[in-house]
Design a protein around this motif. Structure first.
Motif, PDB file in Angstrom:
ATOM      1  N   ILE A 169      19.705  -9.873  16.560  1.00 14.59           N
ATOM      2  CA  ILE A 169      18.514 -10.288  17.298  1.00 14.59           C
ATOM      3  C   ILE A 169      17.286 -10.348  16.379  1.00 14.59           C
ATOM      4  O   ILE A 169      16.144 -10.379  16.846  1.00 14.59           O
ATOM      5  CB  ILE A 169      18.245  -9.343  18.488  1.00 14.59           C
ATOM      6  CG1 ILE A 169      18.054  -7.905  18.022  1.00 14.59           C
ATOM      7  CG2 ILE A 169      19.351  -9.443  19.522  1.00 14.59           C
ATOM      8  CD1 ILE A 169      17.525  -6.990  19.098  1.00 14.59           C
ATOM      9  N   THR A 170      17.526 -10.427  15.088  1.00 13.40           N
ATOM     10  CA  THR A 170      16.432 -10.479  14.113  1.00 13.40           C
ATOM     11  C   THR A 170      15.514 -11.652  14.399  1.00 13.40           C
ATOM     12  O   THR A 170      14.285 -11.504  14.410  1.00 13.40           O
ATOM     13  CB  THR A 170      16.999 -10.573  12.677  1.00 13.40           C
ATOM     14  OG1 THR A 170      17.887  -9.481  12.463  1.00 13.40           O
ATOM     15  CG2 THR A 170      15.889 -10.550  11.648  1.00 13.40           C
ATOM     16  N   GLU A 171      16.076 -12.847  14.646  1.00 11.87           N
ATOM     17  CA  GLU A 171      15.246 -14.033  14.905  1.00 11.87           C
ATOM     18  C   GLU A 171      14.425 -13.866  16.175  1.00 11.87           C
ATOM     19  O   GLU A 171      13.260 -14.260  16.222  1.00 11.87           O
ATOM     20  CB  GLU A 171      16.119 -15.284  14.998  1.00 11.87           C
ATOM     21  CG  GLU A 171      16.638 -15.764  13.657  1.00 11.87           C
ATOM     22  CD  GLU A 171      17.417 -17.066  13.773  1.00 11.87           C
ATOM     23  OE1 GLU A 171      17.102 -17.882  14.664  1.00 11.87           O
ATOM     24  OE2 GLU A 171      18.338 -17.255  12.961  1.00 11.87           O
ATOM     25  N   LEU A 172      15.012 -13.284  17.204  1.00 11.87           N
ATOM     26  CA  LEU A 172      14.302 -13.049  18.452  1.00 11.87           C
ATOM     27  C   LEU A 172      13.122 -12.105  18.221  1.00 11.87           C
ATOM     28  O   LEU A 172      12.003 -12.350  18.688  1.00 11.87           O
ATOM     29  CB  LEU A 172      15.247 -12.480  19.509  1.00 11.87           C
ATOM     30  CG  LEU A 172      14.615 -12.118  20.854  1.00 11.87           C
ATOM     31  CD1 LEU A 172      14.029 -13.346  21.535  1.00 11.87           C
ATOM     32  CD2 LEU A 172      15.635 -11.435  21.745  1.00 11.87           C
ATOM     33  N   GLN A 184       7.270 -11.242  17.489  1.00 14.01           N
ATOM     34  CA  GLN A 184       6.179 -10.776  16.631  1.00 14.01           C
ATOM     35  C   GLN A 184       5.196 -11.917  16.348  1.00 14.01           C
ATOM     36  O   GLN A 184       3.981 -11.720  16.418  1.00 14.01           O
ATOM     37  CB  GLN A 184       6.729 -10.203  15.313  1.00 14.01           C
ATOM     38  CG  GLN A 184       5.664  -9.737  14.334  1.00 14.01           C
ATOM     39  CD  GLN A 184       4.831  -8.570  14.854  1.00 14.01           C
ATOM     40  OE1 GLN A 184       5.281  -7.773  15.667  1.00 14.01           O
ATOM     41  NE2 GLN A 184       3.599  -8.486  14.385  1.00 14.01           N
ATOM     42  N   LEU A 185       5.708 -13.100  16.054  1.00 14.44           N
ATOM     43  CA  LEU A 185       4.841 -14.255  15.798  1.00 14.44           C
ATOM     44  C   LEU A 185       4.027 -14.612  17.041  1.00 14.44           C
ATOM     45  O   LEU A 185       2.845 -14.949  16.938  1.00 14.44           O
ATOM     46  CB  LEU A 185       5.663 -15.453  15.336  1.00 14.44           C
ATOM     47  CG  LEU A 185       6.254 -15.356  13.933  1.00 14.44           C
ATOM     48  CD1 LEU A 185       7.189 -16.533  13.663  1.00 14.44           C
ATOM     49  CD2 LEU A 185       5.141 -15.317  12.890  1.00 14.44           C
ATOM     50  N   LEU A 186       4.638 -14.523  18.219  1.00 12.35           N
ATOM     51  CA  LEU A 186       3.933 -14.798  19.461  1.00 12.35           C
ATOM     52  C   LEU A 186       2.814 -13.784  19.678  1.00 12.35           C
ATOM     53  O   LEU A 186       1.675 -14.154  20.025  1.00 12.35           O
ATOM     54  CB  LEU A 186       4.906 -14.784  20.650  1.00 12.35           C
ATOM     55  CG  LEU A 186       4.283 -14.994  22.026  1.00 12.35           C
ATOM     56  CD1 LEU A 186       3.587 -16.348  22.110  1.00 12.35           C
ATOM     57  CD2 LEU A 186       5.347 -14.868  23.103  1.00 12.35           C
ATOM     58  N   ARG A 187       3.100 -12.503  19.466  1.00 14.13           N
ATOM     59  CA  ARG A 187       2.078 -11.455  19.603  1.00 14.13           C
ATOM     60  C   ARG A 187       0.910 -11.712  18.651  1.00 14.13           C
ATOM     61  O   ARG A 187      -0.258 -11.615  19.042  1.00 14.13           O
ATOM     62  CB  ARG A 187       2.690 -10.084  19.315  1.00 14.13           C
ATOM     63  CG  ARG A 187       2.981  -9.259  20.543  1.00 14.13           C
ATOM     64  CD  ARG A 187       3.333  -7.819  20.231  1.00 14.13           C
ATOM     65  NE  ARG A 187       4.308  -7.619  19.176  1.00 14.13           N
ATOM     66  CZ  ARG A 187       5.633  -7.726  19.327  1.00 14.13           C
ATOM     67  NH1 ARG A 187       6.137  -8.023  20.490  1.00 14.13           N
ATOM     68  NH2 ARG A 187       6.444  -7.526  18.315  1.00 14.13           N
ATOM     69  N   GLU A 188       1.218 -12.043  17.411  1.00 11.10           N
ATOM     70  CA  GLU A 188       0.171 -12.302  16.420  1.00 11.10           C
ATOM     71  C   GLU A 188      -0.666 -13.523  16.820  1.00 11.10           C
ATOM     72  O   GLU A 188      -1.890 -13.520  16.664  1.00 11.10           O
ATOM     73  CB  GLU A 188       0.786 -12.499  15.040  1.00 11.10           C
ATOM     74  CG  GLU A 188       1.352 -11.223  14.437  1.00 11.10           C
ATOM     75  CD  GLU A 188       2.136 -11.473  13.152  1.00 11.10           C
ATOM     76  OE1 GLU A 188       2.182 -12.631  12.668  1.00 11.10           O
ATOM     77  OE2 GLU A 188       2.707 -10.489  12.634  1.00 11.10           O
ATOM     78  N   SER A 189      -0.018 -14.558  17.344  1.00 11.25           N
ATOM     79  CA  SER A 189      -0.712 -15.763  17.778  1.00 11.25           C
ATOM     80  C   SER A 189      -1.645 -15.452  18.943  1.00 11.25           C
ATOM     81  O   SER A 189      -2.795 -15.909  18.981  1.00 11.25           O
ATOM     82  CB  SER A 189       0.299 -16.834  18.176  1.00 11.25           C
ATOM     83  OG  SER A 189      -0.359 -17.977  18.657  1.00 11.25           O
ATOM     84  N   GLU A 190      -1.171 -14.666  19.914  1.00 10.56           N
ATOM     85  CA  GLU A 190      -2.005 -14.274  21.060  1.00 10.56           C
ATOM     86  C   GLU A 190      -3.190 -13.422  20.606  1.00 10.56           C
ATOM     87  O   GLU A 190      -4.310 -13.601  21.099  1.00 10.56           O
ATOM     88  CB  GLU A 190      -1.169 -13.523  22.097  1.00 10.56           C
ATOM     89  CG  GLU A 190      -0.192 -14.417  22.827  1.00 10.56           C
ATOM     90  CD  GLU A 190       0.766 -13.657  23.728  1.00 10.56           C
ATOM     91  OE1 GLU A 190       0.887 -12.415  23.583  1.00 10.56           O
ATOM     92  OE2 GLU A 190       1.414 -14.309  24.566  1.00 10.56           O
TER      93      GLU A 190
END
Length: 170
Positions: free
Chosen positions: A9-12, A17-23
């Motif tokens: 589940i590394t990609e998930l 993490q990328l979504l959190r950083e973007s938000e």
């Protein structure tokens, strides 16, 4: 008997993490604006607000998330807000409205744009402000003192002004 299932589940996790950083980046941009910024869903529930909104209305973003205007403002104001919301949805494009809401200064008679401009002045460097009030009529706008509702033109939603000569609202 044992059954073992292994899934990477590394990609998930990286996507989360990328979504959190973007938000967080979006919230930081919004929080550094002098404008009052909020996002509501089609059900009129608040999804996010910026720091200026929190400061102006004395509410934390966690407290307002999921609430709608009816939870926060008098019904006459809510009706006006929702009419503007409908216009935005129907037009399918960004629109700008000046909405009058109760604030610490009474009825919000200074526009947010003016308040932000005044706050940005630096008296130490010689910045000064001069107010010129153009009174096109007896009052700058006809406001209800209880709820802050401004009588507005049904065509353009511009606040109507009482003109003593002729005793008219226009």
């Amino acid at each position: 008997h044992f059954l073992a299932v292994e899934e990477d589940i590394t990609e998930l996790k990286q996507a989360e993490q990328l979504l959190r950083e973007s938000e967080e980046r979006l919230q930081a941009i919004l929080d550094n604006s002098t404008a009052v910024i909020y996002v509501k869903g089609l059900d009129h529930r608040y999804i996010l607000v910026n720091k200026r909104y929190e400061t102006l209305f004395h509410v934390a973003r966690d407290e307002i998330k999921g609430k709608n205007d009816a939870d926060l403002f008098p019904i006459k104001m809510v009706e006006a807000f929702w009419a503007n919301d409908r216009k935005v949805v129907e037009s399918r494009r960004p629109l700008e409205f000046e909405e009058i809401v109760p604030k610490d200064d009474g009825l919000g008679l200074l526009s947010d744009r003016l308040v932000a401009a005044l706050a940005a002045l630096d008296p130490g460097s010689g910045d000064r402000a001069i107010f010129v009030i153009n009174r096109r009529g007896t009052a700058t706008a006809v406001l209800c003192r209880d709820c802050g509702h401004a009588q507005a033109c049904p065509e353009c939603m511009r606040p109507l002004v009482f003109h003593r000569a002729g005793m008219t609202l226009r």
